[in-house]
Write a protein that holds these residues in place. Structure first.
Motif, mmCIF file in Angstrom:
data_model
loop_
_atom_site.group_PDB
_atom_site.id
_atom_site.type_symbol
_atom_site.label_atom_id
_atom_site.label_comp_id
_atom_site.label_asym_id
_atom_site.label_seq_id
_atom_site.Cartn_x
_atom_site.Cartn_y
_atom_site.Cartn_z
ATOM 1 N N ILE A 1 0.941 -1.168 -0.015
ATOM 2 C CA ILE A 1 0.083 0.033 0.105
ATOM 3 C C ILE A 1 0.743 1.348 0.209
ATOM 4 O O ILE A 1 0.695 2.220 -0.912
ATOM 5 C CB ILE A 1 -0.982 0.024 1.163
ATOM 6 N N LEU A 2 1.916 1.090 0.613
ATOM 7 C CA LEU A 2 2.777 2.444 0.754
ATOM 8 C C LEU A 2 3.587 2.662 -0.698
ATOM 9 O O LEU A 2 3.622 3.776 -1.029
ATOM 10 C CB LEU A 2 4.005 2.225 1.966
ATOM 11 N N ALA A 3 3.961 1.603 -1.218
ATOM 12 C CA ALA A 3 4.547 1.590 -2.476
ATOM 13 C C ALA A 3 3.486 2.297 -3.540
ATOM 14 O O ALA A 3 3.832 3.310 -4.332
ATOM 15 C CB ALA A 3 5.100 0.203 -2.860
ATOM 16 N N GLY A 4 2.360 1.702 -3.555
ATOM 17 C CA GLY A 4 1.317 2.466 -4.294
ATOM 18 C C GLY A 4 1.033 3.963 -3.720
ATOM 19 O O GLY A 4 0.902 4.603 -5.164
ATOM 20 N N ILE B 1 5.515 10.901 -5.691
ATOM 21 C CA ILE B 1 6.698 11.374 -4.841
ATOM 22 C C ILE B 1 8.032 10.574 -5.491
ATOM 23 O O ILE B 1 9.049 11.125 -5.337
ATOM 24 C CB ILE B 1 6.528 10.744 -3.428
ATOM 25 N N ALA B 2 7.647 9.489 -6.064
ATOM 26 C CA ALA B 2 8.891 8.685 -6.642
ATOM 27 C C ALA B 2 8.456 8.344 -8.080
ATOM 28 O O ALA B 2 7.510 7.962 -8.551
ATOM 29 C CB ALA B 2 9.127 7.269 -6.199
ATOM 30 N N THR B 3 9.349 9.019 -9.098
ATOM 31 C CA THR B 3 8.969 8.818 -10.428
ATOM 32 C C THR B 3 9.980 8.603 -11.305
ATOM 33 O O THR B 3 10.093 7.752 -12.360
ATOM 34 C CB THR B 3 8.571 10.476 -11.055
ATOM 35 N N ASN B 4 11.299 8.967 -11.238
ATOM 36 C CA ASN B 4 12.506 8.452 -12.150
ATOM 37 C C ASN B 4 12.948 7.414 -11.342
ATOM 38 O O ASN B 4 12.598 6.724 -10.464
ATOM 39 C CB ASN B 4 13.620 9.574 -12.080
ATOM 40 N N ILE C 1 15.304 3.409 -5.052
ATOM 41 C CA ILE C 1 15.304 3.733 -3.452
ATOM 42 C C ILE C 1 14.001 3.200 -3.011
ATOM 43 O O ILE C 1 14.205 2.575 -1.709
ATOM 44 C CB ILE C 1 15.566 5.451 -3.319
ATOM 45 N N LEU C 2 13.042 3.604 -3.520
ATOM 46 C CA LEU C 2 11.825 3.075 -2.753
ATOM 47 C C LEU C 2 11.807 1.445 -2.737
ATOM 48 O O LEU C 2 11.319 0.954 -1.703
ATOM 49 C CB LEU C 2 10.619 3.557 -3.859
#
Length: 201
Positions: A155-158, A165-168, A174-175
């Motif tokens: 859920i946190l990753a989604g 927040i994380a795109t590249n 890192i995620l």
């Protein structure tokens, strides 16, 4: 590139996980391959059904099927003394697969411009779907339905991907590392979600 790498990592991790569980349950060689394949691709199939992608898209991933088959074969041929250490490393493979597939599923839904709710659902289903199917076929209680923290990290990753927040690539890697570490910490230190027991009178 990030998509392919995460898909490869998740495929290997879950294929190995499924194969080991099958061997623990003393399945024959066909059962080992079937459980490994189902674990590796079950979550993606469920995700595709729910976000409107034809399930037949799975059969276009010829390379990943080959990778899964090679991983299962390697595990099946491992010396027995190495397989005895599976309990130590099994949860790590599960954590890697959860993280990789949750992020992959979220990216998939985000690229289709689905709302954040769908991105989170795609992350969860891709991350935990294969593991649930594996445990059910092995006659075990699915780990995600027990008190140990598991699906929360998907859920946190989604959520992080849905909020952009994380795109590249480097942010996604890192995620991936963060989700993997959180999952490892949750079973190492026995973090649990609240449960409520109903005792028979």
């Amino acid at each position: 590139m990030t998509w392919e790498v995460l898909s490869m990592i998740g495929t290997i991790a879950f294929a190995v996980s499924g194969a080991i569980v099958a061997m623990e349950e003393e399945y024959d060689i066909l059962g080992v391959y079937l459980l490994g394949i189902v674990t590796a691709f079950g979550g993606g199939a469920i995700r595709n059904l729910l976000i409107g992608v034809p399930v037949s898209a799975l059969w276009e991933q010829g390379l990943f099927f080959q990778i899964a088959l090679l991983a299962i074969t390697a595990v099946f041929l491992f010396p027995a003394n190495l397989l005895r250490h599976w309990q130590r490393w099994g949860n790590l493979f599960d954590a890697i697969g959860l993280s990789a597939f949750a992020i992959q599923g979220a990216i998939y839904a985000a690229k289709m411009n689905h709302p954040i709710s769908a991105v989170i659902v795609a992350a969860v289903l891709t991350g935990i779907g294969g593991g649930i199917i594996r445990d059910l076929l092995a006659g075990r209680k699915p780990i995600v339905l027990r008190s140990e923290i598991y699906a929360v990290w998907a859920i946190l990753a989604g959520l992080i991907i849905g909020l952009k927040i994380a795109t590249n690539s480097w942010e996604l890697y890192i995620l991936f590392g963060l989700i993997t570490v959180l999952r490892v910490l949750s079973y190492t230190f026995d973090w649990k979600l609240p449960i409520r027991r109903i005792r028979a009178l």
